[in-house]
Scaffold this active site. Sequence first.
Site, PDB file in Angstrom:
ATOM      1  CG  ASP A 105      21.666   5.034 -47.545  1.00 21.25           C
ATOM      2  OD1 ASP A 105      22.845   4.998 -47.950  1.00 21.25           O
ATOM      3  OD2 ASP A 105      20.687   5.043 -48.311  1.00 21.25           O
TER       4      ASP A 105
ATOM      5  CE  LYS B 125      19.864   4.875 -51.737  1.00 20.90           C
ATOM      6  NZ  LYS B 125      20.359   5.954 -50.833  1.00 20.90           N
TER       7      LYS B 125
END
Length: 293
Positions: free
Chosen positions: A110, A70
């Site tokens: 997220d 990420k």
Amino acid sequence: MSAPVADTRLAVLGKPIGHSKSPTLHAAAYEVLGLQWIYERHEVDESTLASFVKSRDSSWRGLSLTMPLKQTIQPHLDQVDRIGELTGAVNTVLFEWGGDTVHRSGFNTDVPGIVRALGAASVGSVRRVHVLGGGATAASAIVAASELGAESALVSVRAPERAAGLVPLAASVGLTIDLAPFDAPRDDEATELLVSTLPGGVEAPLDFSAAFRARVPLLDVAYEPWPTTLGQAWADAGGVVLGGLAMLVHQALLQVRIFVAGDPFAPLPDEESVLAAMLAAVGLAADGTPLAR
């Protein structure tokens, strides 16, 4: 840019990746949407990420990213959304093709995934959040806390100096933040939400009283194995506990929006049915709790 076609390909990348529920979630969504898309999992680490991304052809629509990618994908993208820039973490890549050229956009789903999962569990606002861990998901948790109205955050980590980057991040979204080692005293009375971003299988090296566990909701982003020791402790105290699957479902729904329409804010056709199918595929009720077996 060309639109996705029937044999559109997608995948989740990470290492390890065999435990990922993303293929199950996306398959459930595309079945409801009537899309015969292919969603795979591929084991990719930092050393092979660039070659994998650059070798995709026009059949590919996008990627989901998990640990440890990420925070390392950004150099391979043409554009990153506001939350991705803010957190330094991108978990979704959209490929938009124009002939033989491709534009790669990055998104962080997220943060809204955390907010949506907590909202489904009737956690709509908090003033102070306690975060365990200091990595990419902790950054997303801090930004999500700010969107829930939090004013302050306590972040417990093994080495506070390694999480120093969270201080300016918190300031940028209006939070004051305290970094502390796991064994430091904690101001439990003010905390209204605990978020554990520790990887699955990693024990939380601190204890919470039964009264704290009964009062303060827990979001534990781990989901394999489940329940975690922390999650079980919350359940034993009668507290509100959400596992990482709830967050995973809601962030995946936003990924589906991106892959289908190119926009995380554009609702899907019959989105309620899509979400219900995704939740059912991993055995969750609408509030994110496991369905009785």
